[in-house]
Design a protein around this motif. Sequence first.
Motif: not given
Ligand SMILES: *[C@@H]1O[C@H](CO)[C@@H](O)[C@H](O)[C@H]1NC(C)=O
Length: 910
Positions: A355-358, A364-366, A395-403
């Motif tokens: 659960v995260a939002f822009n 986002v980030n799902y 939804q967010n490749i960068k987030h997926w790679e970090l995670k």
């Molecule tokens: C979603 O992922 C991006 C990339 O990792 C990160 O910068 C952003 O803070 C994340 N959004 C939330 C709400 O955590």
Amino acid sequence: MRTWRVSLLLQMMTVMLVTVSAFEFSFEAFYGNTSDIDDEYKRIIDDAKEDVNKEYPQDSLRVTHFQPRRAANSAEKLFSTNSFQALKLDVCPGIFSAGAQGLIVPNDVCYECRSVGAMVGNAVNPTIALDQAEGSKAIKMLPTTSEMVDLFVHLINYTKWYDFIVLYDQYSGLDVAVSMMGYADIYGWNVKMQNVNDHDMLTKTLKASRVRNLLLYCEYQENAMDVVRLAIEEGMMEDSYHWMLGNLNMPLTWDHVSAIRRSGAYITRLQVETKNNVASDFQTQKPEPLDEWPYRLRLAYDAVLLFSNALQRYKQRTGRFPTERVFCQTTEEYTYSPLDPEIKSVSFEGLSGEVAFNEHGDRVNYTIRIYMGKGTTVYVHNDVEEIQPLGTWTQNIKHWELKYGRQWQSKERLNMGPFRNAQVDTIKIVSLEEPPYLLDDSRVGIQGFIKEFLIHLKRVMEEELGQNFEYELELVSEGDYGRYDIVTNSWSGLMGRLVNGYADIAAAPMAITPQRDRYVDFTVPFIKSELGVLIKHPSWIWEYPFAPVFPFRWDVWMVNLLAFVVVTVAMTLIGRYNPQEWSRAAERGEASQEQSQSFNVWNTFWFNVSTLFLQSFDSSPRSVTGRVLAAFWFFYCIVMVFLFLFNLTPFLTSSKSIGIVRDVGDLLDETTVDVGFIKDSPAYDFFKYSDIEDFTRFWEYIHAANSMYGDETTIEFRVEEAVQRVRLSNGRYALIHDKEVLKKEAARWPCDLYITGGHFALVEYGLAVQSGSPLRDQLTYAVRRLQEKGIIDEIWKNNTDNPLWVELNKEGSCQENATIWEIQGLYSLTTVDMKGIYFLLLLGMGLAVIIFLIEVLAFQLGFGSSSPGHTGSRQEMQNLRGSDRRTGGGGGMGGPMGGADVGGNEKMWI
Ligand SMILES: *[C@@H]1O[C@H](CO)[C@@H](O)[C@H](O)[C@H]1NC(C)=O
Ligand SMILES: *[C@@H]1O[C@H](CO)[C@@H](O)[C@H](O)[C@H]1NC(C)=O
Ligand SMILES: *[C@@H]1O[C@H](CO)[C@@H](O)[C@H](O)[C@H]1NC(C)=O
């Protein structure tokens, strides 16, 4: 009265105290006409609240449930029917009376309004919308429709659907459908849309359409589930349908799943990626497993967690909870709640995924997992284990790679694996041994056309479709193309592997037949092959040496012999006793001595033999009686001789006619040859399922013949056995099979086989995939590419030219092209065919030699002649002489006198 006032005051004070307490937060949850049913949502929100309050005992969340108004004096619930009413009559007064600090709103608060969540979100902050609230200031728990459309577009580009229908219910469902239509030109799709609210209409439309690819996306998951249930009931979850269930985490129950598995539809499901065992992290009273929860129920739980997480962040920053109450405001003077920035920066694992939002409040980030398959792989679990998803969309490749600390394997946000649905890393391809298409040799492994073909297919899939096409080839036992069992409603063999979802592709010389096509899908044919008829070369066929006697059955021969004897006897008697005949005429001196013997037994016999064979005769009967009898005898002879001759040729050439079979009609004319197949082979299926009249007639003929034979059926199970049968049957058995396979068999020692059949039928082999499988369209594309580039022909040629292949294939190679004499041997009568007549001639010669010996012996022994007629004739002559010379009885009794007599007679007869 006073006490009442005091207690009221106290109550009000506690209310005030509670609402202003530093560590309390009060939110209000609304329910609509679906989410109010059985208080299911209410209980989930309570569960979530309890869970949070247990975790943070000093802090507390309080919830006010705002349930639908009831009509006066009735249990009927009243729901708003327009947005204004919903906001002004339900939401605003509701939050005012509850003193709420945040809202949770599902869209079904006003079912018929366009997105209440969005409207409320634009008037009240913070509002957490459980359903689509596109473009509003609400915090949106559902992914936006534009993200979903992006996912669908890429998914369909992956499955290479060409024709499909988007099923939608209303507003945001319609948005998705319209957006999909917008991509039709770019991708060359033929898309239609269809509203699902009228179930009768929907059923009619879908059944009338030949399109079997369906994308279902509804604003309300409940509506999508109704469509799934309808499809199960109405037989629209059958084989060849591909249902892409676009709503996230469709709450299919086990009953749905097993119904879908049974009917055989191909299903694509989307599941939001959640933490492993996420359900065990959070307490709830709800007994059903998480998979069966409507997704909105998970969102409701997570909405409460979201408040809690945001509050904790707020508390960390400020040391207290926010105290501001919410109120209805207009868009122009919109103020954000102090909690808003905190809400937009949370990130936690909930029941609905991450659960995260822009900054717009969009989720986002799902990450969404994509499951595709049929049969046992319809669900995310099969009976034993968890099934791996076919692909992932993030939804967010960068987030997926970090995670995950790994590199995302695709340029797109959609990363699909090679097509498969079992828990393996590779595509499972099944095939079977059927040289020259495929041969499994113990020394060099799998060889053959199919193997090479797959290598090229892989190249096209990878280079042109950008798909990582790792595959694993598995063989089923030889000839096991698969049989359909009506009782268990299941397939065996290759077909079974596909239908059960075990394998993804069957790559084998498997004929495309209408029956199979009902259970699996075929690509365009990758090869077309002729059928041939394998026979024993007529030159090698052993005929009975006395085949020339076969035109008549033995009884006819017996009657002929009897007729011959009877006629001979009758003729002799006539010759002897008819006064007009030679013998009596000679007695009267009207004929010579020699003529008098014309119709004695021996000469009658010879007369009959010579006329029987249409030769000339020495003398004919003299009397009318004799001539009448002779005339009828001539007639009898002519009839017999011609009947015999007309029937003789087929017996000498019976082994030939199969050699010049050109079409099915010719085969039907073959009465002396049993035509057979290999069970479930391409040729067998070709005839069995053909719609062409000639072929059906032939099939029925074979079938009828086979049911008569009982055990002696002409259907064999293995190529080797059938070929062996052709060799041993001495031309009485012919095998119809793929010409390429037959060629290989015919090339084996002892080179006594021959393939005939002209160009009478063409079978088509296609790659088979699970029906509805996206692989069908992908592979069709690849096969077409290979055909365009001429690669398939090339493989086929290489395949037959490959020295290793030739060596493996042709143990005891026979000459490929028949010599002119071998071909001629099919038509001409050979010495082998004629040997019966040679035998007969030899027999006659042998007989003549024996008789010659007997005659010589008899002469030496002094019988003078072995002729059976002579004893009688000598008697007659003696009688004659006796009457002339009156020498008495002694003359005939041997002695010198008799010897002289005999000597005198010799001159006349030898
Ligand atoms: C979603 O992922 C991006 C990339 O990792 C990160 O910068 C952003 O803070 C994340 N959004 C939330 C709400 O955590
Ligand atoms: C909710 O309301 C709509 C429209 O009023 C109606 O069509 C629908 O059947 C209702 N749903 C339920 C579950 O009552
Ligand atoms: C569709 O998929 C193919 C690979 O299958 C890819 O090459 C192509 O770029 C995709 N098209 C778009 C517009 O994404």
